[in-house]
Design a protein around this motif. Structure first.
Motif, short mmCIF file in Angstrom:
data_model
loop_
_atom_site.label_atom_id
_atom_site.label_comp_id
_atom_site.label_asym_id
_atom_site.label_seq_id
_atom_site.Cartn_x
_atom_site.Cartn_y
_atom_site.Cartn_z
N ARG A 72 0.84 -1.21 0.00
CA ARG A 72 0.00 0.00 0.00
C ARG A 72 0.86 1.25 0.00
O ARG A 72 0.57 2.22 -0.71
CB ARG A 72 -0.92 0.02 1.21
N SER A 73 1.91 1.24 0.80
CA SER A 73 2.81 2.40 0.85
C SER A 73 3.48 2.61 -0.50
O SER A 73 3.61 3.75 -0.96
CB SER A 73 3.88 2.19 1.92
N ALA A 74 3.91 1.53 -1.14
CA ALA A 74 4.53 1.65 -2.45
C ALA A 74 3.53 2.17 -3.47
O ALA A 74 3.88 3.00 -4.34
CB ALA A 74 5.10 0.30 -2.88
N ALA A 75 2.28 1.71 -3.41
CA ALA A 75 1.25 2.18 -4.34
C ALA A 75 0.96 3.66 -4.14
O ALA A 75 0.81 4.41 -5.11
CB ALA A 75 -0.02 1.35 -4.18
N HIS A 76 0.91 4.10 -2.89
CA HIS A 76 0.67 5.52 -2.61
C HIS A 76 1.85 6.37 -3.09
O HIS A 76 1.65 7.47 -3.63
CB HIS A 76 0.41 5.75 -1.12
N LEU A 77 3.06 5.90 -2.88
CA LEU A 77 4.24 6.62 -3.34
C LEU A 77 4.26 6.71 -4.86
O LEU A 77 4.55 7.77 -5.43
CB LEU A 77 5.52 5.95 -2.83
N LEU A 78 3.93 5.62 -5.54
CA LEU A 78 3.87 5.61 -7.00
C LEU A 78 2.79 6.58 -7.50
O LEU A 78 3.02 7.35 -8.43
CB LEU A 78 3.59 4.20 -7.52
N ALA A 79 1.63 6.58 -6.87
CA ALA A 79 0.55 7.49 -7.26
C ALA A 79 0.97 8.95 -7.06
O ALA A 79 0.70 9.80 -7.91
CB ALA A 79 -0.72 7.19 -6.47
N PHE A 80 1.64 9.23 -5.97
CA PHE A 80 2.12 10.58 -5.69
C PHE A 80 3.14 11.03 -6.75
O PHE A 80 3.06 12.14 -7.26
CB PHE A 80 2.74 10.63 -4.28
N LEU A 136 3.43 9.85 -9.81
CA LEU A 136 2.75 10.00 -11.10
C LEU A 136 1.96 11.31 -11.16
O LEU A 136 1.88 11.94 -12.21
CB LEU A 136 1.84 8.81 -11.36
N LYS A 137 1.39 11.74 -10.03
CA LYS A 137 0.68 13.03 -10.00
C LYS A 137 1.64 14.18 -10.23
O LYS A 137 1.32 15.15 -10.93
CB LYS A 137 -0.04 13.22 -8.66
N ILE A 138 2.82 14.08 -9.66
CA ILE A 138 3.83 15.13 -9.86
C ILE A 138 4.23 15.19 -11.32
O ILE A 138 4.29 16.27 -11.93
CB ILE A 138 5.05 14.90 -8.94
N VAL A 139 4.51 14.02 -11.91
CA VAL A 139 4.89 13.98 -13.33
C VAL A 139 3.75 14.52 -14.19
O VAL A 139 3.99 15.30 -15.12
CB VAL A 139 5.29 12.54 -13.73
N TYR A 140 2.52 14.14 -13.91
CA TYR A 140 1.37 14.61 -14.68
C TYR A 140 1.25 16.12 -14.60
O TYR A 140 1.01 16.79 -15.60
CB TYR A 140 0.09 13.94 -14.17
#
Length: 158
Positions: free
Chosen positions: A9-17, A19-23
């Motif tokens: 879950r932590s890895a998924a949240h970090l990845l989502a964060f 990806l939002k920055i890149v977007y």
């Protein structure tokens, strides 16, 4: 098992964060479609070798999406110039709401003001009446009245 689930879950949240920055960076630079096209072409080339025989299709698509990005940049630049050039020019926006209106003996109830944006001060607007100027500032709730400056009486100057 609980530790593994928490780590995933932590890895998924970090990845989502991330990806939002890149977007948001791609959005700011107005190259989202170009980046999506390049990612799709990279995936197609990696999996199916789609562009080994005909690179012309890749370059045609690349030119198209680079053109779209340039169009977005130019449109944004034109809009910024239009907004900055409009400061100080006469405008006719809707009458500020919620503003305390003062009536004097020189003004008539049917008198309509002329609205101007304050040059060099974005978000400020003044209304010119026959006998006074009223200053407003844009706030989150709409236009907020600041003050009234009265014009000098023509008779008192003589």
């Amino acid at each position: 098992m609980r530790i593994v689930r928490t780590a995933l879950r932590s890895a998924a949240h970090l990845l989502a964060f991330c990806l939002k920055i890149v977007y948001n960076i791609l959005k700011l630079l107005k190259v989202r479609l170009l980046a999506l096209y390049l990612a799709a072409c990279g995936f197609l080339q990696l999996c199916f070798r789609a562009f080994d025989g005909g690179k012309v299709y890749f370059f045609l698509g690349l030119c198209f999406f680079v053109g779209l990005s340039l169009f977005g940049w130019l449109r944004d630049l034109r809009e910024r110039r239009r907004r900055s050039g409009a400061a100080g020019k006469k405008t006719e926006p809707s009458e500020p709401k919620g503003a305390a209106r003062e009536k004097t003996q020189n003004s008539t109830p049917d008198e309509l003001p002329r609205y101007y944006e304050a040059e060099g001060h974005p978000g400020y607007l003044f209304a010119e009446y026959g006998d006074r100027y009223e200053l407003f500032v844009r706030s989150e709730s709409g236009w907020r009245y600041l003050r009234t400056d009265y014009k000098q009486d023509q008779r008192s100057r003589k």
